[in-house]
Design a protein around this motif. Structure first.
Motif, PDB file in Angstrom:
ATOM      1  N   VAL A 162      62.086  43.078 -78.933  1.00  0.00           N
ATOM      2  CA  VAL A 162      62.097  42.332 -77.667  1.00  0.00           C
ATOM      3  C   VAL A 162      60.670  42.084 -77.206  1.00  0.00           C
ATOM      4  N   LEU A 163      59.831  43.106 -77.310  1.00  0.00           N
ATOM      5  CA  LEU A 163      58.430  42.939 -76.916  1.00  0.00           C
ATOM      6  C   LEU A 163      57.721  41.951 -77.825  1.00  0.00           C
ATOM      7  N   ILE A 164      57.996  42.003 -79.124  1.00  0.00           N
ATOM      8  CA  ILE A 164      57.395  41.064 -80.079  1.00  0.00           C
ATOM      9  C   ILE A 164      57.796  39.646 -79.725  1.00  0.00           C
ATOM     10  N   LYS A 165      59.067  39.457 -79.410  1.00  0.00           N
ATOM     11  CA  LYS A 165      59.579  38.133 -79.065  1.00  0.00           C
ATOM     12  C   LYS A 165      58.806  37.535 -77.888  1.00  0.00           C
ATOM     13  N   HIS A 166      58.578  38.346 -76.860  1.00  0.00           N
ATOM     14  CA  HIS A 166      57.850  37.853 -75.688  1.00  0.00           C
ATOM     15  C   HIS A 166      56.356  37.713 -75.977  1.00  0.00           C
ATOM     16  N   PHE A 167      55.844  38.569 -76.824  1.00  0.00           N
ATOM     17  CA  PHE A 167      54.437  38.540 -77.199  1.00  0.00           C
ATOM     18  C   PHE A 167      54.088  37.212 -77.857  1.00  0.00           C
ATOM     19  N   MET A 168      55.034  36.675 -78.619  1.00  0.00           N
ATOM     20  CA  MET A 168      54.791  35.447 -79.378  1.00  0.00           C
ATOM     21  C   MET A 168      55.356  34.192 -78.712  1.00  0.00           C
ATOM     22  N   GLN A 169      55.824  34.290 -77.459  1.00  0.00           N
ATOM     23  CA  GLN A 169      56.382  33.117 -76.769  1.00  0.00           C
ATOM     24  C   GLN A 169      55.322  32.095 -76.467  1.00  0.00           C
TER      25      GLN A 169
ATOM     26  N   LEU B 267      49.087  36.660 -72.989  1.00  0.00           N
ATOM     27  CA  LEU B 267      49.134  37.040 -71.575  1.00  0.00           C
ATOM     28  C   LEU B 267      50.341  36.433 -70.878  1.00  0.00           C
ATOM     29  N   ARG B 268      50.620  35.173 -71.166  1.00  0.00           N
ATOM     30  CA  ARG B 268      51.777  34.493 -70.566  1.00  0.00           C
ATOM     31  C   ARG B 268      53.080  35.161 -71.016  1.00  0.00           C
ATOM     32  N   GLY B 269      53.192  35.470 -72.307  1.00  0.00           N
ATOM     33  CA  GLY B 269      54.401  36.113 -72.826  1.00  0.00           C
ATOM     34  C   GLY B 269      54.632  37.494 -72.251  1.00  0.00           C
ATOM     35  N   ILE B 270      53.580  38.295 -72.189  1.00  0.00           N
ATOM     36  CA  ILE B 270      53.693  39.643 -71.623  1.00  0.00           C
ATOM     37  C   ILE B 270      54.004  39.553 -70.130  1.00  0.00           C
ATOM     38  N   GLY B 271      53.354  38.628 -69.438  1.00  0.00           N
ATOM     39  CA  GLY B 271      53.617  38.440 -68.004  1.00  0.00           C
ATOM     40  C   GLY B 271      55.062  38.041 -67.745  1.00  0.00           C
ATOM     41  N   THR B 272      55.580  37.148 -68.567  1.00  0.00           N
ATOM     42  CA  THR B 272      56.979  36.727 -68.439  1.00  0.00           C
ATOM     43  C   THR B 272      57.910  37.906 -68.678  1.00  0.00           C
ATOM     44  N   PHE B 273      57.631  38.677 -69.729  1.00  0.00           N
ATOM     45  CA  PHE B 273      58.461  39.850 -70.019  1.00  0.00           C
ATOM     46  C   PHE B 273      58.452  40.820 -68.837  1.00  0.00           C
TER      47      PHE B 273
ATOM     48  N   ALA C 163      46.237  40.217 -62.590  1.00  0.00           N
ATOM     49  CA  ALA C 163      45.787  40.341 -63.985  1.00  0.00           C
ATOM     50  C   ALA C 163      46.580  41.409 -64.737  1.00  0.00           C
ATOM     51  N   ILE C 164      46.846  41.137 -66.005  1.00  0.00           N
ATOM     52  CA  ILE C 164      47.484  42.118 -66.873  1.00  0.00           C
ATOM     53  C   ILE C 164      46.377  42.979 -67.476  1.00  0.00           C
ATOM     54  N   GLN C 165      46.552  44.283 -67.356  1.00  0.00           N
ATOM     55  CA  GLN C 165      45.568  45.238 -67.854  1.00  0.00           C
ATOM     56  C   GLN C 165      46.194  46.064 -68.969  1.00  0.00           C
ATOM     57  N   VAL C 166      45.365  46.504 -69.888  1.00  0.00           N
ATOM     58  CA  VAL C 166      45.821  47.351 -70.985  1.00  0.00           C
ATOM     59  C   VAL C 166      44.815  48.487 -71.124  1.00  0.00           C
ATOM     60  N   ALA C 167      45.331  49.706 -71.272  1.00  0.00           N
ATOM     61  CA  ALA C 167      44.446  50.861 -71.418  1.00  0.00           C
ATOM     62  C   ALA C 167      45.116  51.928 -72.268  1.00  0.00           C
TER      63      ALA C 167
ATOM     64  N   CYS D 291      43.013  57.935 -68.234  1.00  0.00           N
ATOM     65  CA  CYS D 291      42.565  56.757 -68.973  1.00  0.00           C
ATOM     66  C   CYS D 291      41.430  57.164 -69.918  1.00  0.00           C
ATOM     67  N   VAL D 292      41.616  56.863 -71.198  1.00  0.00           N
ATOM     68  CA  VAL D 292      40.616  57.171 -72.209  1.00  0.00           C
ATOM     69  C   VAL D 292      39.765  55.942 -72.494  1.00  0.00           C
ATOM     70  N   LYS D 293      40.402  54.777 -72.477  1.00  0.00           N
ATOM     71  CA  LYS D 293      39.701  53.558 -72.856  1.00  0.00           C
ATOM     72  C   LYS D 293      40.464  52.337 -72.337  1.00  0.00           C
ATOM     73  N   ARG D 294      39.741  51.383 -71.770  1.00  0.00           N
ATOM     74  CA  ARG D 294      40.331  50.093 -71.405  1.00  0.00           C
ATOM     75  C   ARG D 294      40.341  49.209 -72.638  1.00  0.00           C
ATOM     76  N   ILE D 295      41.373  48.402 -72.778  1.00  0.00           N
ATOM     77  CA  ILE D 295      41.487  47.532 -73.941  1.00  0.00           C
ATOM     78  C   ILE D 295      41.518  46.077 -73.479  1.00  0.00           C
ATOM     79  N   PRO D 296      40.652  45.225 -74.042  1.00  0.00           N
ATOM     80  CA  PRO D 296      40.750  43.804 -73.730  1.00  0.00           C
ATOM     81  C   PRO D 296      41.952  43.196 -74.461  1.00  0.00           C
ATOM     82  N   VAL D 297      42.368  42.030 -74.029  1.00  0.00           N
ATOM     83  CA  VAL D 297      43.525  41.367 -74.626  1.00  0.00           C
ATOM     84  C   VAL D 297      43.327  41.159 -76.126  1.00  0.00           C
ATOM     85  N   LYS D 298      42.099  40.867 -76.539  1.00  0.00           N
ATOM     86  CA  LYS D 298      41.831  40.691 -77.974  1.00  0.00           C
ATOM     87  C   LYS D 298      42.251  41.921 -78.766  1.00  0.00           C
TER      88      LYS D 298
END
Length: 163
Positions: free
Chosen positions: A156-163, A106-112, A66-70, A77-84
């Motif tokens: 580059v991150l935006i590009k993968h974010f929107m793939q 999630l797919r785009g970030i995972g690919t990146f 799983a991809i996690q964001v915090a 760690c101050v706060k966990r962030i959901p994908v939304k």
């Protein structure tokens, strides 16, 4: 009569492909919009947490499959962030329940992350993509654990974010 054609060197073709792959043109101004959205999001986080905006770091990492964001401050760690909320970070708007958008992100970030890990010969479990702001600028950096690997252009991150 046969027409002579030059054969392209596979090395040259590979070099051109890699060069063009990392070429980014912000025709529609997405990068400036995303920069503004990220700075706005960090300002909101700063007010919520009482921590200076410059002290906050959003880390994207893989935990198992799983991809996690915090949100972190000084390594904690101050706060966990959901994908939304990650979508809000980039778009400054609610995803309005679009499950397919979450899956796409999630797919785009995972690919990146997979490509970045492979390119830099890293274990993907150690990879962290860190987003921070300073003086109205957004910084995206790749780390292997605590070791800095490379600055990542926001485009580059935006590009993968929107793939």
């Amino acid at each position: 009569m046969e027409q002579k054609t030059k054969k392209k060197s596979p090395r040259l073709a590979e070099k051109l492909k890699k060069a063009v792959q990392n070429l980014n043109v912000d025709v529609f101004g997405y990068e400036s919009k995303v920069t503004k959205n990220i700075i706005t999001y960090f300002s909101k986080l700063s007010k919520e947490t009482g921590i200076s905006q410059d002290g906050l770091i959003v880390r994207i990492f893989k935990d198992g499959t799983a991809i996690q964001v915090a949100v972190y401050n000084q390594g904690r760690c101050v706060k966990r962030i959901p994908v939304k909320e990650l979508i809000v970070l980039f778009t400054n708007s609610e995803p309005s329940g679009l499950f397919t958008l979450e899956a796409k992100v999630l797919r785009g970030i995972g690919t990146f992350m997979a490509e970045f890990s492979e390119t830099h010969h890293l274990n993907i479990a150690q990879l962290q993509i860190c987003i921070s702001t300073s003086h109205d600028k957004v910084w995206v950096k790749g780390y292997s654990g605590t070791a800095f690997i490379k600055d990542i252009p926001l485009g580059v991150l935006i590009k993968h974010f929107m793939q």
